[in-house]
Design a protein around this motif. Sequence first.
Motif, PDB file in Angstrom:
ATOM      1  N   UNK A 141      -3.326  -3.122   2.775  1.00  0.00           N
ATOM      2  CA  UNK A 141      -3.203  -2.630   4.150  1.00  0.00           C
ATOM      3  C   UNK A 141      -1.743  -2.651   4.604  1.00  0.00           C
ATOM      4  N   UNK A 142      -0.991  -3.646   4.176  1.00  0.00           N
ATOM      5  CA  UNK A 142       0.401  -3.784   4.598  1.00  0.00           C
ATOM      6  C   UNK A 142       1.300  -2.696   4.014  1.00  0.00           C
ATOM      7  N   UNK A 143       1.084  -2.335   2.753  1.00  0.00           N
ATOM      8  CA  UNK A 143       1.962  -1.359   2.105  1.00  0.00           C
ATOM      9  C   UNK A 143       1.965  -0.017   2.837  1.00  0.00           C
ATOM     10  N   UNK A 144       0.816   0.630   3.071  1.00  0.00           N
ATOM     11  CA  UNK A 144       0.883   1.925   3.769  1.00  0.00           C
ATOM     12  C   UNK A 144       1.350   1.796   5.218  1.00  0.00           C
ATOM     13  N   UNK A 145       0.960   0.719   5.883  1.00  0.00           N
ATOM     14  CA  UNK A 145       1.384   0.537   7.271  1.00  0.00           C
ATOM     15  C   UNK A 145       2.899   0.365   7.359  1.00  0.00           C
ATOM     16  N   UNK A 146       3.470  -0.374   6.429  1.00  0.00           N
ATOM     17  CA  UNK A 146       4.912  -0.628   6.438  1.00  0.00           C
ATOM     18  C   UNK A 146       5.713   0.602   6.035  1.00  0.00           C
ATOM     19  N   UNK A 147       5.163   1.415   5.158  1.00  0.00           N
ATOM     20  CA  UNK A 147       5.923   2.531   4.579  1.00  0.00           C
ATOM     21  C   UNK A 147       5.487   3.899   5.094  1.00  0.00           C
ATOM     22  N   UNK A 148       4.596   3.929   6.059  1.00  0.00           N
ATOM     23  CA  UNK A 148       4.057   5.178   6.582  1.00  0.00           C
ATOM     24  C   UNK A 148       3.456   6.041   5.470  1.00  0.00           C
ATOM     25  N   UNK A 149       2.813   5.385   4.499  1.00  0.00           N
ATOM     26  CA  UNK A 149       2.088   6.087   3.440  1.00  0.00           C
ATOM     27  C   UNK A 149       0.666   6.339   3.942  1.00  0.00           C
ATOM     28  N   UNK A 150      -0.035   7.234   3.272  1.00  0.00           N
ATOM     29  CA  UNK A 150      -1.402   7.539   3.695  1.00  0.00           C
ATOM     30  C   UNK A 150      -2.423   6.570   3.105  1.00  0.00           C
ATOM     31  N   UNK A 151      -2.067   5.889   2.041  1.00  0.00           N
ATOM     32  CA  UNK A 151      -2.997   4.974   1.412  1.00  0.00           C
ATOM     33  C   UNK A 151      -2.339   4.246   0.263  1.00  0.00           C
ATOM     34  N   UNK A 152      -3.158   3.680  -0.606  1.00  0.00           N
ATOM     35  CA  UNK A 152      -2.644   2.970  -1.778  1.00  0.00           C
ATOM     36  C   UNK A 152      -3.508   3.275  -2.987  1.00  0.00           C
ATOM     37  N   UNK A 153      -2.924   3.046  -4.129  1.00  0.00           N
ATOM     38  CA  UNK A 153      -3.624   3.036  -5.406  1.00  0.00           C
ATOM     39  C   UNK A 153      -3.579   1.581  -5.836  1.00  0.00           C
ATOM     40  N   UNK A 154      -4.731   0.961  -6.040  1.00  0.00           N
ATOM     41  CA  UNK A 154      -4.808  -0.449  -6.433  1.00  0.00           C
ATOM     42  C   UNK A 154      -5.409  -0.493  -7.827  1.00  0.00           C
ATOM     43  N   UNK A 155      -4.689  -1.118  -8.764  1.00  0.00           N
ATOM     44  CA  UNK A 155      -5.138  -1.095 -10.161  1.00  0.00           C
ATOM     45  C   UNK A 155      -4.766  -2.380 -10.877  1.00  0.00           C
ATOM     46  N   UNK A 156      -5.504  -2.611 -11.966  1.00  0.00           N
ATOM     47  CA  UNK A 156      -5.282  -3.796 -12.791  1.00  0.00           C
ATOM     48  C   UNK A 156      -5.628  -3.432 -14.233  1.00  0.00           C
ATOM     49  N   UNK A 157      -4.803  -3.869 -15.161  1.00  0.00           N
ATOM     50  CA  UNK A 157      -5.090  -3.707 -16.586  1.00  0.00           C
ATOM     51  C   UNK A 157      -5.470  -5.066 -17.156  1.00  0.00           C
ATOM     52  N   UNK A 158      -6.343  -5.059 -18.125  1.00  0.00           N
ATOM     53  CA  UNK A 158      -6.707  -6.281 -18.844  1.00  0.00           C
ATOM     54  C   UNK A 158      -6.439  -6.035 -20.326  1.00  0.00           C
ATOM     55  N   UNK A 159      -5.384  -6.630 -20.837  1.00  0.00           N
ATOM     56  CA  UNK A 159      -4.910  -6.546 -22.209  1.00  0.00           C
ATOM     57  C   UNK A 159      -4.260  -5.185 -22.486  1.00  0.00           C
ATOM     58  N   UNK A 160      -5.047  -4.102 -22.592  1.00  0.00           N
ATOM     59  CA  UNK A 160      -4.492  -2.788 -22.911  1.00  0.00           C
ATOM     60  C   UNK A 160      -3.629  -2.311 -21.740  1.00  0.00           C
ATOM     61  N   UNK A 161      -2.413  -1.895 -22.026  1.00  0.00           N
ATOM     62  CA  UNK A 161      -1.429  -1.436 -21.032  1.00  0.00           C
ATOM     63  C   UNK A 161      -0.981  -2.543 -20.082  1.00  0.00           C
ATOM     64  N   UNK A 162      -1.239  -3.772 -20.416  1.00  0.00           N
ATOM     65  CA  UNK A 162      -0.805  -4.902 -19.591  1.00  0.00           C
ATOM     66  C   UNK A 162       0.548  -5.358 -20.133  1.00  0.00           C
ATOM     67  N   UNK A 163       1.629  -4.899 -19.509  1.00  0.00           N
ATOM     68  CA  UNK A 163       2.969  -5.157 -20.042  1.00  0.00           C
ATOM     69  C   UNK A 163       3.378  -6.623 -19.964  1.00  0.00           C
TER      70      UNK A 163
END
Length: 148
Positions: free
Chosen positions: A70-92
């Motif tokens: 909620x803070x990210x779009x409100x602070x940056x005047x973005x329309x929303x967020x993409x929230x994601x998590x990787x488990x092992x594969x693509x987890x840098x």
Amino acid sequence: MADCVFCGIVSGSVPAFLVASDPAGLAFLDIRPVFKGHVLVIPRPHVVTLPSLDPSLLEGYFRFVQLLSAAVPAALQAQGTFVAMNNIVSQSVPHLHTHVVPRTKGDGLRGFFWPRHKYDSDDEAASFAETIGKEYLRLSVTDTGRRE
């Protein structure tokens, strides 16, 4: 864990652009952001994957992620967020982390191809971290982070 960069951020031995700190974890800017303001949220204990996170930590951790989403779009005047998590594969980094990426319609993000956009300077990165952190604090104090 001694060789984990995220554990180093938790301990303070590795620098990061800190956005917010909570008993449940830390939030800081991704150094290779998809878009400026891309935040990583990590639990304080070293945990590699979501299935390994102690169930007693789930509520606090995901409330922290929720407030930041909620803070990210409100602070940056973005329309929303993409929230994601990787488990092992693509987890840098092998430490559980959740990406909270600001989104705006037409921003060019399609599927799971994540083009990266660097900050122009450390000062610019610090400004993004401070702006989002202030919004997180406002939301966590008033507990109005829930959005329909």
